[in-house]
Design an enzyme around this catalytic site. Structure first.
Site: not given
Ligand code: ADP
Length: 191
Positions: A14, A90, A129, A135, A146
């Site tokens: 994404k 989400r 990654r 991270r 996740r």
């Molecule tokens: P990923 O690589 O898992 O898509 P992101 O960088 O988008 O990760 O998000 C990292 C973390 O931030 C998620 O695992 C979650 O804990 C939190 N997070 C991000 N967006 C949301 C959301 N819309 N609702 C709840 N938690 C979120």
């Protein structure tokens, strides 16, 4: 305005695709993951609270992330051709809140694009990654958590948008440019 939700499991690409969409369509990119990481880096109260959830692979509470996202939307709305929402909504609760908030702003979500990649490939990408991202959530245990949460809480968001006739799926396997071509095709076909 063209407001696109880019949906897909962690590691589906994404973020990479969002950067290309920003360039091609002049949209503003809002990544809730990036917004949360900025909060954590600044050491804010919200950031500290969020980091407990994130490092465990859990979602942060809906109310918290909805507030963060809408604040960013309002701050960036002026002169925007539209938004790419990456990592939001989400949960179905977030999707309902988003639809309502956009309607209140006389705006609307155009559609959702689901970037599909199978689990084995996602795990490989996320572990890779993790070697450089720094991270706290890019390790095998947290990655598995996740992915489970994605299936349980986020996959239903796809069904929600199917119900609104605003759902498109694309194959997220291949070269970056090739995948970008598939996404662009969807966008151009709806214009
Ligand atoms: P990923 O690589 O898992 O898509 P992101 O960088 O988008 O990760 O998000 C990292 C973390 O931030 C998620 O695992 C979650 O804990 C939190 N997070 C991000 N967006 C949301 C959301 N819309 N609702 C709840 N938690 C979120």
């Amino acid at each position: 305005m063209l407001n696109i939700i880019l949906c897909g499991a962690p590691g589906c690409g994404k973020g990479t695709q969002s950067a290309l969409l920003v360039e091609k369509y002049g949209l503003k990119h809002l990544s809730t993951g990036d917004l949360l990481r900025a909060e954590m880096q600044s050491g804010s109260e919200v950031g500290n609270k969020a980091s407990e959830f994130i490092s465990q692979g859990n979602l942060v509470p809906d109310a918290m992330i909805i507030e963060i996202l809408l604040k960013a939307v309002d701050a960036e709305s002026k002169d925007a051709a539209g938004f790419i929402l990456d990592g939001f909504p989400r949960t179905v609760e977030q999707a309902i809140a988003l639809e309502k908030a956009f309607e209140e702003r006389n705006n609307k979500i155009s559609f959702l694009i689901d970037v599909q990649v199978e689990t084995e490939e996602l795990i490989t990408r996320l572990l890779k990654r993790g070697e450089t991202s720094g991270r706290s959530d890019d390790n095998l245990e947290t990655i598995k958590k996740r992915l489970e949460i994605y299936e349980e809480k986020t996959a239903p968001v796809n069904d929600f948008y199917k119900g609104l006739n605003k759902y498109y799926a694309i194959n997220g396997i291949g070269q970056i440019e090739e995948i970008f071509g598939r996404i662009s095709e969807v966008i151009d076909s709806t214009k």
